[in-house]
Design a protein around this motif. Structure first.
Motif, PDB file in Angstrom:
ATOM      1  N   UNK A  84      73.061  29.267  59.653  1.00 10.78           N
ATOM      2  CA  UNK A  84      72.719  30.598  60.160  1.00 10.78           C
ATOM      3  C   UNK A  84      72.606  31.595  59.003  1.00 10.78           C
ATOM      4  N   UNK A  85      73.498  31.489  58.038  1.00  6.28           N
ATOM      5  CA  UNK A  85      73.435  32.392  56.879  1.00  6.28           C
ATOM      6  C   UNK A  85      72.173  32.145  56.056  1.00  6.28           C
ATOM      7  N   UNK A  86      71.772  30.889  55.941  1.00  3.70           N
ATOM      8  CA  UNK A  86      70.525  30.574  55.237  1.00  3.70           C
ATOM      9  C   UNK A  86      69.344  31.214  55.965  1.00  3.70           C
ATOM     10  N   UNK A  87      69.355  31.140  57.283  1.00  6.31           N
ATOM     11  CA  UNK A  87      68.295  31.782  58.073  1.00  6.31           C
ATOM     12  C   UNK A  87      68.283  33.294  57.866  1.00  6.31           C
ATOM     13  N   UNK A  88      69.473  33.890  57.802  1.00  4.55           N
ATOM     14  CA  UNK A  88      69.559  35.328  57.561  1.00  4.55           C
ATOM     15  C   UNK A  88      68.855  35.714  56.260  1.00  4.55           C
ATOM     16  N   UNK A  89      68.969  34.866  55.246  1.00  4.14           N
ATOM     17  CA  UNK A  89      68.392  35.188  53.948  1.00  4.14           C
ATOM     18  C   UNK A  89      66.905  34.863  53.869  1.00  4.14           C
ATOM     19  N   UNK A  90      66.472  33.833  54.584  1.00  5.23           N
ATOM     20  CA  UNK A  90      65.064  33.431  54.507  1.00  5.23           C
ATOM     21  C   UNK A  90      64.205  34.107  55.575  1.00  5.23           C
ATOM     22  N   UNK A  91      64.802  34.300  56.763  1.00  6.40           N
ATOM     23  CA  UNK A  91      64.077  34.927  57.871  1.00  6.40           C
ATOM     24  C   UNK A  91      65.085  35.704  58.713  1.00  6.40           C
ATOM     25  N   UNK A  92      65.343  36.972  58.335  1.00  9.44           N
ATOM     26  CA  UNK A  92      66.394  37.749  59.002  1.00  9.44           C
ATOM     27  C   UNK A  92      66.278  37.794  60.526  1.00  9.44           C
ATOM     28  N   UNK A  93      65.059  37.888  61.043  1.00  9.20           N
ATOM     29  CA  UNK A  93      64.887  37.957  62.500  1.00  9.20           C
ATOM     30  C   UNK A  93      65.351  36.665  63.160  1.00  9.20           C
ATOM     31  N   UNK A  94      64.921  35.519  62.600  1.00 12.08           N
ATOM     32  CA  UNK A  94      65.359  34.224  63.141  1.00 12.08           C
ATOM     33  C   UNK A  94      66.859  34.046  62.960  1.00 12.08           C
TER      34      UNK A  94
END
Length: 345
Positions: A84-94
């Motif tokens: 989830x943290x990786x998603x926050x950094x790569x695609x904040x909306x996702x």
């Protein structure tokens, strides 16, 4: 007007710790979690394989296998947090969508796994106390069937008492600049201050405080009894296993202590301030370390575990003194409690 001023000061003070929280989340969630969880999961899987080998199915090993399952659930939960943290950094909306949908369940699972691991550790300590201090009674009291039943009861009871955590958060939607923003808020049940206070205190007492008290007392008794019999060569193998269990218990106590202190004050969840959440990142990392480290403890302290492991993976050789070449022990009989205990990890 005074209340408005105080609220503004509190918000400004909280913003000062935002960078601390973000740094803590990056260090723990993005760096330490994958570095700890992946090897820890592999170690727990290997532990389960070894503990279910022939001649390894003892009461102690039944508890340790149940503990490995609980620890694995905790590590998988932490790996999901990393994703989830990786998603926050790569695609904040996702990342926000994933967080809002996953966090309520992850929070529930975190509490279950912590409660289960706590009481399985207490069970291991209690069994070791009986084996060391009451060896004659241990033969009838410490059976594998009883250990399996106790482990199952712990899972069922801890899932039941932790169930309100599944109802702690609910999704909210707000419109900001014609864009729908998802977030979490505490449910009406948990907004009730009396329920929140008494339930949280009760569960934390059950999960951490009483567990710490019991473990410290049992560990002290075990160490005292072990010192009395340390010169008896007949009990060498049993004493080695006991020493290993002492280390497992001590690591657990050290790792859960910060979480216990924070939980008593209800600190550090999604709705908490940045300072509390930042500290919680490190206290949760200690729990992750505890869930990942037992395989290494078994390898270091248990000759039987190492030998069974080498049977499965011959390319992994442990250079230790005094081990038999064939990697197995002779059964010394079934009349003495030591015989049953000698085949534990």
């Amino acid at each position: 007007m005074l209340n408005s001023t105080n609220n503004t000061e509190i918000m400004d003070s909280d913003e000062e710790y935002k960078e601390f929280y973000e740094t803590s989340r990056f260090i723990c969630g993005m760096i330490l979690y994958p570095a700890i969880c992946i090897p820890g999961l592999i170690g727990n899987v290997l532990t389960l394989i070894v503990l279910n080998m022939k001649n390894m199915k003892t009461s102690t090993n039944a508890f340790l296998a149940a503990l490995a399952i609980s620890d694995s659930i905790k590590l998988i939960n932490d790996l999901i947090y990393f994703v989830v943290l990786v998603l926050f950094r790569t695609n904040p909306k996702s990342g926000q969508i994933a967080f809002v949908n996953i966090y309520p369940f992850a929070h529930f699972i975190f509490n279950i796994s912590t409660c289960v691991s706590s009481w399985l550790t207490v069970s291991v300590a209690t069994e070791r106390f009986i084996l060391v201090c009451y060896p004659i009674k241990a033969k009838s009291l410490c059976t594998r069937i009883r250990a399996i039943v106790i482990s199952c009861v712990i899972y069922v009871v801890m899932i039941s008492v932790s169930s309100p955590f599944a109802l702690r958060y609910e999704k909210t939607e707000t419109i900001v600049d014609n864009v729908t923003v998802l977030d979490l808020r505490v449910t009406d049940l948990w907004s009730n201050e009396e329920f929140d206070r008494y339930y949280t205190w009760s569960l934390n007492f059950l999960r951490s405080n009483i567990v710490l008290i019991i473990l410290i007392i049992l560990n002290a008794c075990i160490i005292f009894s072990l010192r009395k019999v340390r010169a008896n060569k007949k009990n060498t193998q049993r004493n080695r296993i006991t020493l290993m269990m002492i280390v497992v218990i001590m690591v657990f106590v050290i790792c859960i202590l910060p979480d216990a202190i924070m939980s008593v004050h209800g600190m550090g969840y999604h709705e908490a301030n940045y300072l509390e959440k930042g500290i919680r990142e490190f206290s949760d990392t200690l729990l992750t370390i505890n869930a990942a480290v037992n395989f290494l403890i078994y390898c270091v302290f248990s000759r039987t575990f190492r030998q069974k492991f080498v049977v499965l993976f011959p390319f992994c050789q442990f250079k230790t003194t005094g081990e038999t070449r064939n990697g197995s022990y002779k059964t010394v009989g079934t009349k003495e409690p030591e015989a049953k205990d000698a085949q534990s990890v």
